[in-house]
Design a protein around this motif. Structure first.
Motif, PDB file in Angstrom:
ATOM      1  N   ALA A  59      45.241  -9.526  10.419  1.00 51.48           N
ATOM      2  CA  ALA A  59      44.533 -10.813  10.475  1.00 51.48           C
ATOM      3  C   ALA A  59      43.103 -10.716   9.949  1.00 51.48           C
ATOM      4  O   ALA A  59      42.542 -11.714   9.524  1.00 51.48           O
ATOM      5  N   THR A  60      42.524  -9.512   9.958  1.00 55.26           N
ATOM      6  CA  THR A  60      41.161  -9.354   9.449  1.00 55.26           C
ATOM      7  C   THR A  60      41.112  -9.484   7.931  1.00 55.26           C
ATOM      8  O   THR A  60      40.058  -9.764   7.370  1.00 55.26           O
ATOM      9  N   GLY A  61      42.246  -9.252   7.269  1.00 59.22           N
ATOM     10  CA  GLY A  61      42.282  -9.295   5.816  1.00 59.22           C
ATOM     11  C   GLY A  61      41.648  -8.082   5.168  1.00 59.22           C
ATOM     12  O   GLY A  61      41.320  -8.105   3.987  1.00 59.22           O
ATOM     13  N   MET A  62      41.495  -7.003   5.939  1.00 54.53           N
ATOM     14  CA  MET A  62      40.835  -5.806   5.432  1.00 54.53           C
ATOM     15  C   MET A  62      41.793  -4.623   5.511  1.00 54.53           C
ATOM     16  O   MET A  62      42.281  -4.280   6.588  1.00 54.53           O
ATOM     17  N   LYS A  63      42.036  -3.976   4.361  1.00 55.73           N
ATOM     18  CA  LYS A  63      43.020  -2.889   4.314  1.00 55.73           C
ATOM     19  C   LYS A  63      42.628  -1.709   5.203  1.00 55.73           C
ATOM     20  O   LYS A  63      43.482  -1.006   5.706  1.00 55.73           O
ATOM     21  N   TRP A  64      41.342  -1.531   5.449  1.00 52.74           N
ATOM     22  CA  TRP A  64      40.889  -0.412   6.270  1.00 52.74           C
ATOM     23  C   TRP A  64      41.216  -0.614   7.748  1.00 52.74           C
ATOM     24  O   TRP A  64      41.167   0.312   8.530  1.00 52.74           O
ATOM     25  N   LEU A  65      41.529  -1.825   8.138  1.00 52.58           N
ATOM     26  CA  LEU A  65      41.812  -2.125   9.543  1.00 52.58           C
ATOM     27  C   LEU A  65      43.284  -2.474   9.788  1.00 52.58           C
ATOM     28  O   LEU A  65      43.659  -2.838  10.892  1.00 52.58           O
ATOM     29  N   LEU A  66      44.133  -2.373   8.766  1.00 44.48           N
ATOM     30  CA  LEU A  66      45.529  -2.809   8.867  1.00 44.48           C
ATOM     31  C   LEU A  66      46.288  -2.191  10.039  1.00 44.48           C
ATOM     32  O   LEU A  66      47.131  -2.848  10.638  1.00 44.48           O
ATOM     33  N   ASP A  67      46.008  -0.947  10.375  1.00 44.73           N
ATOM     34  CA  ASP A  67      46.766  -0.270  11.438  1.00 44.73           C
ATOM     35  C   ASP A  67      46.242  -0.568  12.843  1.00 44.73           C
ATOM     36  O   ASP A  67      46.827  -0.124  13.825  1.00 44.73           O
ATOM     37  N   LYS A  68      45.181  -1.335  12.954  1.00 49.17           N
ATOM     38  CA  LYS A  68      44.599  -1.664  14.264  1.00 49.17           C
ATOM     39  C   LYS A  68      45.381  -2.785  14.929  1.00 49.17           C
ATOM     40  O   LYS A  68      45.895  -3.683  14.264  1.00 49.17           O
ATOM     41  N   GLU A  69      45.478  -2.733  16.248  1.00 46.88           N
ATOM     42  CA  GLU A  69      46.227  -3.745  16.993  1.00 46.88           C
ATOM     43  C   GLU A  69      45.340  -4.727  17.746  1.00 46.88           C
ATOM     44  O   GLU A  69      45.728  -5.863  17.968  1.00 46.88           O
ATOM     45  N   GLU A  70      44.157  -4.294  18.153  1.00 47.40           N
ATOM     46  CA  GLU A  70      43.275  -5.132  18.972  1.00 47.40           C
ATOM     47  C   GLU A  70      41.996  -5.430  18.189  1.00 47.40           C
ATOM     48  O   GLU A  70      41.101  -4.597  18.104  1.00 47.40           O
ATOM     49  N   CYS A  71      41.932  -6.624  17.617  1.00 49.07           N
ATOM     50  CA  CYS A  71      40.808  -6.988  16.764  1.00 49.07           C
ATOM     51  C   CYS A  71      40.299  -8.386  17.090  1.00 49.07           C
ATOM     52  O   CYS A  71      41.001  -9.193  17.705  1.00 49.07           O
ATOM     53  N   LEU A  72      39.088  -8.656  16.652  1.00 53.54           N
ATOM     54  CA  LEU A  72      38.505  -9.993  16.690  1.00 53.54           C
ATOM     55  C   LEU A  72      38.173 -10.372  15.253  1.00 53.54           C
ATOM     56  O   LEU A  72      37.618  -9.574  14.499  1.00 53.54           O
TER      57      LEU A  72
ATOM     58  N   VAL B 161      36.427 -13.131  12.557  1.00 53.78           N
ATOM     59  CA  VAL B 161      35.502 -14.231  12.305  1.00 53.78           C
ATOM     60  C   VAL B 161      36.069 -15.089  11.177  1.00 53.78           C
ATOM     61  O   VAL B 161      36.156 -16.301  11.279  1.00 53.78           O
ATOM     62  N   GLN B 162      36.471 -14.423  10.105  1.00 59.56           N
ATOM     63  CA  GLN B 162      37.066 -15.079   8.942  1.00 59.56           C
ATOM     64  C   GLN B 162      37.774 -13.989   8.147  1.00 59.56           C
ATOM     65  O   GLN B 162      37.562 -12.802   8.406  1.00 59.56           O
ATOM     66  N   SER B 163      38.597 -14.366   7.202  1.00 52.28           N
ATOM     67  CA  SER B 163      39.276 -13.363   6.383  1.00 52.28           C
ATOM     68  C   SER B 163      38.232 -12.513   5.686  1.00 52.28           C
ATOM     69  O   SER B 163      37.305 -13.043   5.066  1.00 52.28           O
ATOM     70  N   GLY B 164      38.337 -11.208   5.851  1.00 50.27           N
ATOM     71  CA  GLY B 164      37.352 -10.296   5.283  1.00 50.27           C
ATOM     72  C   GLY B 164      36.240  -9.917   6.242  1.00 50.27           C
ATOM     73  O   GLY B 164      35.389  -9.112   5.912  1.00 50.27           O
ATOM     74  N   GLU B 165      36.272 -10.490   7.451  1.00 54.11           N
ATOM     75  CA  GLU B 165      35.290 -10.118   8.478  1.00 54.11           C
ATOM     76  C   GLU B 165      35.994 -10.020   9.819  1.00 54.11           C
ATOM     77  O   GLU B 165      36.382 -11.018  10.420  1.00 54.11           O
ATOM     78  N   GLY B 166      36.153  -8.787  10.250  1.00 53.77           N
ATOM     79  CA  GLY B 166      36.796  -8.537  11.528  1.00 53.77           C
ATOM     80  C   GLY B 166      36.280  -7.258  12.152  1.00 53.77           C
ATOM     81  O   GLY B 166      35.707  -6.404  11.470  1.00 53.77           O
ATOM     82  N   TYR B 167      36.495  -7.133  13.434  1.00 54.82           N
ATOM     83  CA  TYR B 167      36.026  -5.996  14.208  1.00 54.82           C
ATOM     84  C   TYR B 167      37.153  -5.586  15.148  1.00 54.82           C
ATOM     85  O   TYR B 167      37.827  -6.442  15.725  1.00 54.82           O
ATOM     86  N   CYS B 168      37.367  -4.271  15.309  1.00 51.33           N
ATOM     87  CA  CYS B 168      38.502  -3.800  16.100  1.00 51.33           C
ATOM     88  C   CYS B 168      38.066  -2.752  17.112  1.00 51.33           C
ATOM     89  O   CYS B 168      37.003  -2.145  17.003  1.00 51.33           O
TER      90      CYS B 168
END
Length: 135
Positions: A111-124, A126-133
């Motif tokens: 949902a973050t739209g970021m390939k570096w975070l694809l394997d994360k399950e618990e994230c927040l 903000v918008q596509s391309g901006e997420g925190y896990c």
């Protein structure tokens, strides 16, 4: 599992709010958050983005239940950081920073739209391309 816990909390909070509206009026309006934890309270703490970006969520005790302070480094430039006031909504935490109004919502790495975070399950997100896990 995280999504199931969030759904259960949201349903419980909705039921509590509905039932409080059906009770007798004693002259004072009850706070819907007075006797229940908000689902967004589970988000308090540090969340990590990519390339040193981060989100720290804390309660804004001065503003009351359901209000948060969001300390963010959301871009690589020095002016893309700050602390912003947020408020719980049915969908997440709404907040405004100098580049617009946003809704922080639960999601996963995809949902973050970021390939570096694809394997994360618990994230927040903000918008596509901006997420925190969380790990």
């Amino acid at each position: 599992m995280f999504k199931l816990v969030m759904l259960k909390r949201a349903v419980a909070l909705s039921a509590l709010i509905f039932m409080s509206g059906c009770s007798q009026d004693n002259g004072s309006a009850p706070s819907p958050t007075a006797d229940a934890d908000l689902a967004t309270d589970q988000w308090i703490g540090r969340w990590t983005g990519v390339e040193g970006l981060y989100l720290d969520i804390s309660q804004n005790d001065a503003a009351g239940p359901g209000h948060y302070l969001l300390e963010m480094q959301y871009g690589l430039d020095a002016d893309q950081s700050g602390t912003f006031e947020g408020q719980a909504t049915d969908e997440g935490i709404s907040f405004t920073r100098h580049d617009g109004s946003y809704l922080l919502r639960a999601g996963d790495g995809e949902a973050t739209g970021m390939k570096w975070l694809l394997d994360k399950e618990e994230c927040l997100v903000v918008q596509s391309g901006e997420g925190y896990c969380r790990d």
